[in-house]
Design a protein around this motif. Structure first.
Motif, short mmCIF file in Angstrom:
data_model
loop_
_atom_site.label_atom_id
_atom_site.label_comp_id
_atom_site.label_asym_id
_atom_site.label_seq_id
_atom_site.Cartn_x
_atom_site.Cartn_y
_atom_site.Cartn_z
N VAL A 75 -40.20 -6.92 -34.57
CA VAL A 75 -39.19 -5.95 -35.01
C VAL A 75 -38.14 -5.76 -33.92
CG1 VAL A 75 -38.86 -3.53 -35.71
CG2 VAL A 75 -40.95 -4.75 -36.36
N ARG A 76 -36.85 -5.71 -34.35
CA ARG A 76 -35.78 -5.41 -33.40
C ARG A 76 -36.01 -4.02 -32.85
NH1 ARG A 76 -29.52 -6.07 -34.83
NH2 ARG A 76 -30.12 -8.25 -34.81
N LEU A 77 -35.92 -3.89 -31.53
CA LEU A 77 -36.23 -2.64 -30.86
C LEU A 77 -35.05 -1.67 -30.80
CD1 LEU A 77 -38.50 -1.17 -29.35
CD2 LEU A 77 -37.73 -2.29 -27.26
N LYS A 78 -33.87 -2.17 -30.45
CA LYS A 78 -32.71 -1.31 -30.27
C LYS A 78 -31.75 -1.49 -31.46
CE LYS A 78 -33.81 -0.07 -25.94
NZ LYS A 78 -34.55 -1.13 -25.36
N HIS A 79 -31.19 -0.38 -31.93
CA HIS A 79 -30.28 -0.39 -33.08
C HIS A 79 -29.05 0.45 -32.79
CE1 HIS A 79 -33.09 -2.30 -35.95
NE2 HIS A 79 -33.98 -1.82 -35.10
N ALA A 80 -27.88 -0.07 -33.19
CA ALA A 80 -26.61 0.63 -33.01
C ALA A 80 -26.23 1.33 -34.30
CB ALA A 80 -25.52 -0.35 -32.62
N ALA A 81 -25.69 2.53 -34.16
CA ALA A 81 -25.14 3.28 -35.30
C ALA A 81 -23.81 3.86 -34.84
CB ALA A 81 -26.09 4.40 -35.71
N ARG A 82 -22.88 3.97 -35.78
CA ARG A 82 -21.55 4.48 -35.44
C ARG A 82 -21.47 5.99 -35.70
NH1 ARG A 82 -18.20 0.65 -33.90
NH2 ARG A 82 -18.49 -1.46 -34.66
N TYR A 83 -20.84 6.68 -34.75
CA TYR A 83 -20.63 8.12 -34.84
C TYR A 83 -19.18 8.40 -34.50
CZ TYR A 83 -25.69 8.62 -34.81
OH TYR A 83 -27.03 8.55 -35.12
N SER A 84 -18.60 9.41 -35.14
CA SER A 84 -17.23 9.80 -34.81
C SER A 84 -17.22 10.43 -33.44
CB SER A 84 -16.70 10.80 -35.84
OG SER A 84 -16.57 10.18 -37.10
#
Length: 167
Positions: A75-84
């Motif tokens: 499983v991919r460990l780190k994940h990016a999400a966009r925030y304003s």
């Protein structure tokens, strides 16, 4: 007269054009073009670009970091999400988090972002294939399917098999 700065992508495209105009081997590896560009003074490091390059390399490393979950999945460990983010103007800043400790909201945003990236890749692939089919000189059309169900099922199959035990 108003001067506008060229985008970084435009500058890099011009380096590729100069490389080709200089009679360098083509097709070429990006690394070969970079070596030529640096050796010939077409590209010089700028602190802002070095920071962006370092950040890009760190993000790449985070995308490539995996762990084995309790069920044995890779499983991919780190994940990016966009925030304003407010910094003079509104931007969408990607924030990274660890799947093992992340909030549901972060993972929901991260999964939606990755899905949208895949859709964007598929859209561009379709455009590229359509253009190739309409304009290639060999008269052969390339066909592909965007139904990935079978591919996903195949990819989920084990890659290591235990030998059968004799009966």
């Amino acid at each position: 007269m108003i001067r506008t700065r060229k985008s970084h992508a435009t500058q890099c495209s011009e380096i590729v054009d100069a490389y080709r105009e200089d009679g360098q081997p083509w097709p070429a590896k990006a690394k070969a073009i970079a070596i030529w560009a640096i050796n010939n003074g077409h590209w010089k490091p700028v602190r802002g670009k070095l920071v962006a390059q370092c950040a890009s390399e760190i993000a790449h490393a985070m995308r490539e970091e995996y762990y084995t979950d309790p069920q044995g999945r890779h499983v991919r460990l780190k994940h990016a999400a966009r925030y304003s983010e407010e910094d003079g103007e509104k931007t969408q800043a990607p924030l990274w988090d660890d799947i093992r400790t992340s909030s549901y909201e972060h993972m929901e945003r991260a999964f939606a972002l990755r899905r949208n990236q895949i859709v964007g890749e598929c859209k561009q692939l379709k455009t590229d294939i359509d253009s190739y089919n309409d304009n290639n000189t060999e008269g052969k059309n390339y066909q592909t399917s965007f139904d990935f169900r079978d591919d996903a099922m195949d990819a989920m199959q084990p890659t290591e098999y235990r030998p059968r035990q004799p009966r």
